[in-house]
Design a protein around this motif. Structure first.
Motif, mmCIF file in Angstrom:
data_model
loop_
_atom_site.group_PDB
_atom_site.id
_atom_site.type_symbol
_atom_site.label_atom_id
_atom_site.label_comp_id
_atom_site.label_asym_id
_atom_site.label_seq_id
_atom_site.Cartn_x
_atom_site.Cartn_y
_atom_site.Cartn_z
ATOM 1 N N LEU A 53 26.254 54.326 12.375
ATOM 2 C CA LEU A 53 25.113 55.227 12.207
ATOM 3 C C LEU A 53 25.169 55.917 10.859
ATOM 4 C CD1 LEU A 53 23.518 57.602 14.778
ATOM 5 C CD2 LEU A 53 24.226 58.544 12.569
ATOM 6 N N GLN A 54 24.005 55.991 10.215
ATOM 7 C CA GLN A 54 23.863 56.682 8.928
ATOM 8 C C GLN A 54 22.931 57.868 9.089
ATOM 9 O OE1 GLN A 54 21.973 54.287 5.936
ATOM 10 N NE2 GLN A 54 21.801 55.958 4.465
ATOM 11 N N HIS A 55 23.348 59.022 8.573
ATOM 12 C CA HIS A 55 22.551 60.248 8.647
ATOM 13 C C HIS A 55 22.444 60.823 7.243
ATOM 14 C CE1 HIS A 55 22.682 64.772 8.864
ATOM 15 N NE2 HIS A 55 21.611 64.544 9.625
ATOM 16 N N ASN A 56 21.216 60.905 6.732
ATOM 17 C CA ASN A 56 20.980 61.372 5.363
ATOM 18 C C ASN A 56 19.796 62.331 5.397
ATOM 19 O OD1 ASN A 56 19.917 59.709 2.290
ATOM 20 N ND2 ASN A 56 21.161 61.535 2.524
ATOM 21 N N MET A 57 20.003 63.568 4.968
ATOM 22 C CA MET A 57 18.941 64.556 5.085
ATOM 23 C C MET A 57 18.646 65.262 3.781
ATOM 24 S SD MET A 57 20.727 67.665 7.213
ATOM 25 C CE MET A 57 19.157 68.538 7.295
ATOM 26 N N GLY A 58 17.414 65.674 3.638
ATOM 27 C CA GLY A 58 16.994 66.429 2.468
ATOM 28 C C GLY A 58 16.160 67.618 2.905
ATOM 29 N N LEU A 59 16.466 68.781 2.387
ATOM 30 C CA LEU A 59 15.700 69.972 2.729
ATOM 31 C C LEU A 59 14.305 69.871 2.135
ATOM 32 C CD1 LEU A 59 18.359 72.784 2.172
ATOM 33 C CD2 LEU A 59 17.610 71.778 4.334
ATOM 34 N N GLY A 60 13.361 70.433 2.890
ATOM 35 C CA GLY A 60 12.034 70.468 2.327
ATOM 36 C C GLY A 60 10.892 69.813 3.071
ATOM 37 N N GLY A 61 10.989 68.741 3.857
ATOM 38 C CA GLY A 61 12.249 68.190 4.300
ATOM 39 C C GLY A 61 12.018 66.754 4.764
ATOM 40 N N ALA A 62 13.096 66.007 4.805
ATOM 41 C CA ALA A 62 13.075 64.643 5.332
ATOM 42 C C ALA A 62 14.496 64.259 5.715
ATOM 43 C CB ALA A 62 12.524 63.660 4.311
ATOM 44 N N THR A 63 14.645 63.741 6.929
ATOM 45 C CA THR A 63 15.948 63.253 7.385
ATOM 46 C C THR A 63 15.762 61.846 7.928
ATOM 47 O OG1 THR A 63 16.855 65.435 7.888
ATOM 48 C CG2 THR A 63 17.776 63.564 9.093
ATOM 49 N N VAL A 64 16.675 60.949 7.523
ATOM 50 C CA VAL A 64 16.628 59.564 7.967
ATOM 51 C C VAL A 64 17.908 59.257 8.737
ATOM 52 C CG1 VAL A 64 16.400 57.145 7.289
ATOM 53 C CG2 VAL A 64 15.281 58.939 5.930
ATOM 54 N N VAL A 65 17.757 58.706 9.928
ATOM 55 C CA VAL A 65 18.874 58.217 10.720
ATOM 56 C C VAL A 65 18.690 56.715 10.912
ATOM 57 C CG1 VAL A 65 20.033 58.266 12.969
ATOM 58 C CG2 VAL A 65 19.292 60.407 11.899
ATOM 59 N N THR A 66 19.725 55.947 10.576
ATOM 60 C CA THR A 66 19.660 54.492 10.658
ATOM 61 C C THR A 66 20.851 53.979 11.451
ATOM 62 O OG1 THR A 66 18.665 54.454 8.451
ATOM 63 C CG2 THR A 66 19.463 52.352 9.329
ATOM 64 N N ILE A 67 20.606 53.029 12.324
ATOM 65 C CA ILE A 67 21.672 52.402 13.109
ATOM 66 C C ILE A 67 21.773 50.941 12.700
ATOM 67 C CG2 ILE A 67 22.443 51.744 15.422
ATOM 68 C CD1 ILE A 67 20.916 54.291 16.403
ATOM 69 N N TYR A 68 22.979 50.505 12.374
ATOM 70 C CA TYR A 68 23.230 49.144 11.916
ATOM 71 C C TYR A 68 24.089 48.387 12.924
ATOM 72 C CZ TYR A 68 21.995 51.157 7.323
ATOM 73 O OH TYR A 68 21.370 51.799 6.274
ATOM 74 N N GLN A 69 23.887 47.075 12.982
ATOM 75 C CA GLN A 69 24.754 46.206 13.753
ATOM 76 C C GLN A 69 24.821 44.852 13.051
ATOM 77 O OE1 GLN A 69 22.331 45.994 17.442
ATOM 78 N NE2 GLN A 69 22.137 43.805 17.045
ATOM 79 N N ARG A 70 25.792 44.042 13.420
ATOM 80 C CA ARG A 70 25.890 42.703 12.857
ATOM 81 C C ARG A 70 24.718 41.836 13.334
ATOM 82 N NH1 ARG A 70 30.587 40.615 10.894
ATOM 83 N NH2 ARG A 70 30.159 38.619 11.916
ATOM 84 N N ALA A 71 24.322 40.876 12.507
ATOM 85 C CA ALA A 71 23.221 39.992 12.870
ATOM 86 C C ALA A 71 23.548 39.176 14.116
ATOM 87 C CB ALA A 71 22.891 39.066 11.703
ATOM 88 N N ASP A 72 24.857 38.872 14.313
ATOM 89 C CA ASP A 72 25.249 38.084 15.482
ATOM 90 C C ASP A 72 25.503 38.946 16.715
ATOM 91 O OD1 ASP A 72 27.687 39.270 14.935
ATOM 92 O OD2 ASP A 72 28.646 37.449 14.213
ATOM 93 N N GLY A 73 25.374 40.271 16.574
ATOM 94 C CA GLY A 73 25.544 41.175 17.698
ATOM 95 C C GLY A 73 26.978 41.395 18.122
ATOM 96 N N ILE A 87 20.573 52.015 22.342
ATOM 97 C CA ILE A 87 21.960 52.426 22.569
ATOM 98 C C ILE A 87 22.005 53.939 22.696
ATOM 99 C CG2 ILE A 87 22.898 50.453 21.292
ATOM 100 C CD1 ILE A 87 23.539 52.438 19.001
ATOM 101 N N ILE A 88 23.183 54.468 22.998
ATOM 102 C CA ILE A 88 23.412 55.907 23.065
ATOM 103 C C ILE A 88 24.549 56.260 22.106
ATOM 104 C CG2 ILE A 88 22.527 56.145 25.406
ATOM 105 C CD1 ILE A 88 25.368 56.049 26.454
ATOM 106 N N PRO A 89 24.731 57.540 21.796
ATOM 107 C CA PRO A 89 25.735 57.916 20.795
ATOM 108 C C PRO A 89 27.122 57.350 21.015
ATOM 109 C CG PRO A 89 24.326 59.785 21.238
ATOM 110 C CD PRO A 89 23.916 58.714 22.201
ATOM 111 N N LYS A 90 27.589 57.257 22.248
ATOM 112 C CA LYS A 90 28.953 56.791 22.479
ATOM 113 C C LYS A 90 29.133 55.311 22.139
ATOM 114 C CE LYS A 90 28.793 55.512 27.395
ATOM 115 N NZ LYS A 90 29.388 55.761 28.733
#
Length: 490
Positions: free
Chosen positions: A402-422, A299-302
């Motif tokens: 979309l989930q964006h969680n970051m930590g300096l030093g460093g590590a950043t996690v981006v996760t995209i979620y959707q329903r199981a049925d789409g 997918i794309i951001p929009k």
């Protein structure tokens, strides 16, 4: 590694100030251990599972001794499963989800319980160890040289505010001529605090105006107190499972949420060279993780409707909006100005009904930021939206979050979620039969924060001889948010 993974259950506690008060002094449920157990019990109840279904455990925290995770997990059972302790600074919680996702995809686990928790200290983040190298020392040394001349006389109360004040000053220097102002940064707080009023877990559930933010006490540079997230104490948890596990537990089909894309990124040399205050707060990690997560989800951001974004400071939200591809470089201030991140008619007019709702939970600035729990709290919020449970802050047409969680030093996690049925999240999700977690909990956790009872714990703990009286001898219990006297359970 092609196995699809799902979030089967989530749970969290309200986030609260770590400052001691008369009520907290009498509250046995104010320690990390009790809060972590409470969130785990809620997640297992939500999933309709017991601890015997769990084949790996991951505990995420920053302020605590080694093996805190074992202390928490043992209260649910002593089943001999692998248990890991994760300390990846502010992204510890989402790093735990990432590790669970990887373990399942690699065929090493089918169902993983991830618990994030922290009992922080009041005020700015402290440096705990003074007799060894600070892992952020190179960042801090560069940051010293980037402090604007006008700010050098006022000492920052901590290293984090100074980093973000420098980045804000650099952003305004670059994009001020195009129209970016301090008011745009202040509006981020105003928006997030307005969102947080509808979240029963928020630490600061009170609206503030842009003027309130700008007139609040200066911390350092142009950053004021209300532009900083508060220190917090709290916990959150998630059950992550495989497609095979989901197939064998059909009661989860209506509530499981798929992890459509996920990436963890660390820093590149751009962190240090050329010296940039915006890069010193980890902006490139966001770009890298977002690019990979979007590619995985195809997918794309929009296509995303809701974003839970790591707004430890308003500066970080401004820069992350651009790093996630929601605004062109140097244009996030205009997205904010046009109402593109909030519930508003301006958003609809400016973006043709698209755009994003950013931090419907209130974000870190309103909800709070117990470091280890933050990523899991973001996950819980987005799961509730996709199920159609977040009725007080729902966003119509939601298909991807979309989930964006970051930590300096460093590590950043981006996760995209959707329903199981789409499909899109239902507009009004009524209680379903036994396959609806709200029926198992007895209430809707997205709009009501409750504690747990002894009966709740009994329902999810390990059965038979896979628990120890010594590990479960003393647990405080909370019902409907009211604590009562600590008692022996067995």
């Amino acid at each position: 590694m092609s196995t699809t993974t799902f979030v089967a259950g989530v749970g969290m506690t309200p986030f609260r100030s770590p400052k001691k008060s008369a009520s907290q002094a009498q509250n046995p449920n104010s320690d990390y251990f009790d809060l972590a157990v409470s969130s785990a019990v809620k997640a297992l109840l939500d999933a309709g599972l017991t601890y015997d279904d769990i084949d790996q455990g991951i505990g995420c925290y920053v302020f605590g001794d080694s093996t805190c995770a074992q202390r928490v997990f043992y209260s649910l059972g002593m089943t001999g499963i692998p248990i890991f302790n994760v300390n990846n600074y502010c992204s510890s919680g989402s790093t735990g989800i990432y590790l669970a996702n990887q373990a399942i995809k690699a065929g090493q686990a089918n169902c993983v319980l991830v618990i994030g928790f922290d009992k922080m200290y009041p005020g700015a983040l402290p440096q705990i160890f003074h007799d060894r190298t600070n892992p952020l020392s190179r960042i801090l040394e560069l940051s010293e040289g980037l402090i604007p001349e006008a700010d050098r006389e006022k000492k920052s109360p901590g290293w984090t505010p100074q980093l973000y004040a420098n980045a804000q000053a650099e952003y305004l220097e670059r994009y001020g001529p195009a129209g970016a102002t301090n008011e745009h940064f202040a509006k981020i707080t105003s928006i997030n605090r307005a969102h947080g009023v509808k979240n029963p877990y928020s630490q600061l559930a009170k609206e503030v105006s842009v003027d309130d933010v700008l007139s609040s006490p200066s911390v350092t540079g142009t950053i004021t107190r209300l532009q900083c997230c508060p220190s917090s104490t709290g916990a959150a948890a998630a059950v992550i499972c495989s497609a095979q596990f989901l197939k064998s537990h059909p009661h989860l089909h209506n509530s499981a949420i798929q992890i459509a894309g996920q990436a963890l990124a660390t820093d590149t040399p751009l962190l240090y060279e050329p010296a940039s205050a915006i890069e010193l707060i980890g902006s490139n990690m966001t770009r890298l993780a977002a690019k990979s997560a979007f590619q995985q989800a195809k997918i794309i951001p929009k296509d995303v409707s809701i974003v839970e974004l790591h707004d430890c400071f308003t500066t970080n939200q401004m820069c992350a909006l651009e790093g996630l591809g929601m605004a062109e470089e140097g244009k996030a201030w205009k997205l904010i100005q046009d109402g593109g991140i909030s519930y508003s008619k301006e958003r609809e007019r400016a973006l043709g009904g698209r755009g994003w709702i950013v931090n419907p939970s209130g974000g870190l600035i309103s909800k709070g930021h117990p470091l280890g729990a933050t990523g899991l709290a973001q996950c819980a919020e987005l799961v509730w939206h996709l199920r159609g449970w977040a009725t007080t802050r729902a966003v119509s047409g939601t298909k991807y979050c979309l989930q964006h969680n970051m930590g300096l030093g460093g590590a950043t996690v981006v996760t995209i979620y959707q329903r199981a049925d789409g499909k899109e999240a239902p507009k009004v999700a009524e209680y379903q039969p036994e396959d609806d977690g709200r029926c198992r909990l007895g209430y809707n956790p997205a709009v009501e924060a409750r504690g747990i009872s002894k009966a709740d714990w009994e329902a999810v703990k390990s059965k038979g001889d896979r628990s120890s009286r010594w590990a479960t001898a003393k647990l405080p219990w909370v019902v409907d948010g009211e604590s009562f006297k600590e008692r022996a359970m067995l």
